[in-house]
Scaffold this motif. Sequence first.
Motif, short mmCIF file in Angstrom:
data_model
loop_
_atom_site.label_atom_id
_atom_site.label_comp_id
_atom_site.label_asym_id
_atom_site.label_seq_id
_atom_site.Cartn_x
_atom_site.Cartn_y
_atom_site.Cartn_z
N GLU A 16 0.83 -1.20 0.00
CA GLU A 16 0.00 0.00 0.00
C GLU A 16 0.86 1.26 0.00
O GLU A 16 0.55 2.23 -0.70
N ALA A 20 0.85 3.82 -3.05
CA ALA A 20 0.51 5.23 -2.83
C ALA A 20 1.59 6.12 -3.43
O ALA A 20 1.28 7.13 -4.07
N ALA A 23 1.26 6.27 -7.04
CA ALA A 23 0.10 7.09 -7.43
C ALA A 23 0.33 8.57 -7.20
O ALA A 23 -0.54 9.39 -7.50
N VAL A 25 1.32 10.03 -4.11
CA VAL A 25 1.16 10.49 -2.73
C VAL A 25 2.54 10.78 -2.14
O VAL A 25 3.44 9.93 -2.19
N PRO A 89 8.19 7.94 -2.28
CA PRO A 89 7.31 9.11 -2.35
C PRO A 89 7.94 10.36 -2.96
O PRO A 89 7.25 11.14 -3.61
#
Length: 267
Positions: A16, A20, A23, A25, A89
């Motif tokens: 996850e 994320a 995507a 995030v 990230p």
Amino acid sequence: MQHITATDTQLASAREVRAAARAGVIAPTSGLAHGLVQANLISVPADWAYDVLLYSQRNPQPCPVLEVLDAGATESRLAPGSDLRTDIPKYRVWRHGELTEEVSDASSAWEEHPDLVSFLIGCSFTFEAGLVDAGIEIRHQTLGRNVPMYRTNRDCVPAGRLSGELVVSMRPIAADRVADAVQISGRYPAVHGAPVHIGSPAGLGITDLLAPEFGDAPELRDGEVPVFWACGVTPQAAIMASKPPFALTHAPGYMFVTDVPDANYAR
């Protein structure tokens, strides 16, 4: 390594986090995917890879190598199905020692340099789980901040074309729990191990504890002691000092989350 397998819940959590990041995030990863190893990233063109490997070998506490990928490879064996181009990230792009941009997708780095060799380096976020399990507060997690990190007056051992100073992360620890924090983190030499300094920041050449070079300002409370650990941002200090033509790194505090349990690196 003991080769302990992550639980289904842990694997789902790690996937996850990576999904994320993929995507778009953007958030620090301290405290995420509890019990799984997190890693720093440095990727360099193949003709600089030996310098990075030698630098890491000569400075194992700040630069403990967990994995070296083949030139051009982007999937980590520590997280099958992962993609180092997208699953962190936030990334930093360096040119001739200068930070030129921060991005959430580093695919263009591999397009520009198809021979990039990536190094995954141990991160102190890994042993934070052990501190939390022992009831030791991780203040930056409590406050929803990034961990504070500082450049020091301690030089690393030069290697090839690379040189630079040690970078440390800091966590305020209650005075009566410092020995516990030392013992717990010391079980994990592959992710920086025990602290390199306890107490006065001046001993590391840090003049203002509230103004870290990386991360967010700390909050110290009465009865707490600043405790400093070697940090995987150290290679970024070497990039700044040695000025290779190109390098890609994670942004400090924004790590690669693996599928490997912390216990696999416990001593």
